[in-house]
Design an enzyme around this catalytic site. Structure first.
Site, PDB file in Angstrom:
ATOM      1  N   GLU A 110      -4.652   5.127  42.307  1.00 34.83           N
ATOM      2  CA  GLU A 110      -5.355   6.304  41.809  1.00 34.83           C
ATOM      3  C   GLU A 110      -4.590   7.595  42.090  1.00 34.83           C
ATOM      4  O   GLU A 110      -4.892   8.637  41.512  1.00 34.83           O
ATOM      5  CB  GLU A 110      -6.760   6.393  42.397  1.00 34.83           C
ATOM      6  CG  GLU A 110      -6.818   6.704  43.881  1.00 34.83           C
ATOM      7  CD  GLU A 110      -8.266   6.916  44.329  1.00 34.83           C
ATOM      8  OE1 GLU A 110      -8.553   8.019  44.812  1.00 34.83           O
ATOM      9  OE2 GLU A 110      -9.081   5.996  44.196  1.00 34.83           O
ATOM     10  N   GLU A 168     -17.980  -4.029  25.809  1.00 34.01           N
ATOM     11  CA  GLU A 168     -19.226  -4.423  25.158  1.00 34.01           C
ATOM     12  C   GLU A 168     -19.303  -3.969  23.698  1.00 34.01           C
ATOM     13  O   GLU A 168     -20.186  -4.414  22.953  1.00 34.01           O
ATOM     14  CB  GLU A 168     -20.422  -3.838  25.927  1.00 34.01           C
ATOM     15  CG  GLU A 168     -20.618  -4.405  27.324  1.00 34.01           C
ATOM     16  CD  GLU A 168     -21.116  -5.846  27.317  1.00 34.01           C
ATOM     17  OE1 GLU A 168     -21.469  -6.350  26.227  1.00 34.01           O
ATOM     18  OE2 GLU A 168     -21.139  -6.465  28.393  1.00 34.01           O
TER      19      GLU A 168
END
Length: 270
Positions: A112, A81
């Site tokens: 992960e 953004e």
């Protein structure tokens, strides 16, 4: 682990399957109301991070988010953004997720747990000591994030951590730990809920405050936003109308000529 994993403690609510829909939603909302208060307690640490980031950004530094699963996706969301909202290049705020870009939409099994991978991912961007690495993990024990923070520190890079378990491994590693204790999740262990919401709030605070500090905001306006669609052109035009006290058509012409609200305002005042 010698810390209490609050994110795995039993929910304050039970027999969820016996509740009617409205009760489920009301109880979820009760839990959500606790999030902002938990975030408020982290403001001193967030302040330290934003000030450190601003100092480094003004020297050309960058912000890296590293995480897995929901936490990784939230980091990428925040980073993505920045260019449209503040007109900054994509390479100034970068989100990295365990498993790579394919993990944004679909979980990548065991990604992960790759302790060394985050540092390898960071090195692809030629990370250096004026950059900052922020590890995000609700549990605070994600190996991908731990490994990335440890290597960053070894290489003299400022580190921060966002976790929902105070005293978690990433909090102990990071130079600036941000520990958001939102309590047990409504659905036991589902950290995409309150934990994820709290992380999103803190990420909003970090990036928005940083952009204000480095001059990407004027007054309360996004004067560097990208004019990428009609809605944003209209918004920018109205900013210019207000700033220069001129008619809509004149403001729009200035915006289209100069390409940004900031440049149009500067031109209109000269």
């Amino acid at each position: 682990m010698n810390y209490r994993k609050i994110t795995e403690t039993p929910s304050n609510h039970d027999n969820l399957e016996l509740m009617d829909t409205q009760t489920i939603l009301q109880k979820m909302n009760e839990e959500d109301k606790k999030v902002a208060s938990a975030v408020e307690k982290t403001i001193p640490q967030v302040t330290k991070l934003v000030d450190a980031l601003a100092e480094r950004f003004n020297k050309g530094g960058r912000l890296f988010y590293i995480g897995a699963g929901t936490s990784g996706r939230l980091g990428i969301l925040d980073a993505s953004e920045i260019p449209p909202t503040f007109g900054m290049p994509h390479e100034r705020v970068i989100g990295l997720i365990a498993g790579g870009d394919s993990a944004i939409r679909k979980a990548v099994e065991n990604a992960e747990d790759a302790t060394k991978q985050a540092w390898l991912d960071l090195k692809k961007h030629n990370i250096n000591n004026i950059d900052v690495v922020v590890g995000i993990a609700a549990s605070g024990s994600t190996p991908y994030v731990i490994g990335g923070l440890e290597e960053a520190k070894k290489n003299g890079i400022l580190t921060a951590a966002i976790t929902n378990n105070p005293g978690a491994p990433i909090a102990r590693i990071a130079d600036i730990p941000i520990e958001i204790n939102v309590g047990p999740e409504f659905l036991t262990g589902s950290t995409r809920m309150k934990s994820g919401t709290s992380q999103k709030l803190v990420l909003n605070m970090i990036s928005t405050a940083l952009m204000i500090k480095i001059g990407r905001v004027k007054g309360n306006k996004m004067v560097h936003m990208q004019m990428s669609n009609d809605k944003l052109v209209d918004r920018g035009t109205r900013y210019i109308m207000e700033g220069l006290d001129i008619a809509y058509d004149e403001a729009e012409a200035l915006l289209r000529k100069h390409g940004s609200v900031k440049l149009a305002l500067d031109a209109g005042k000269n």
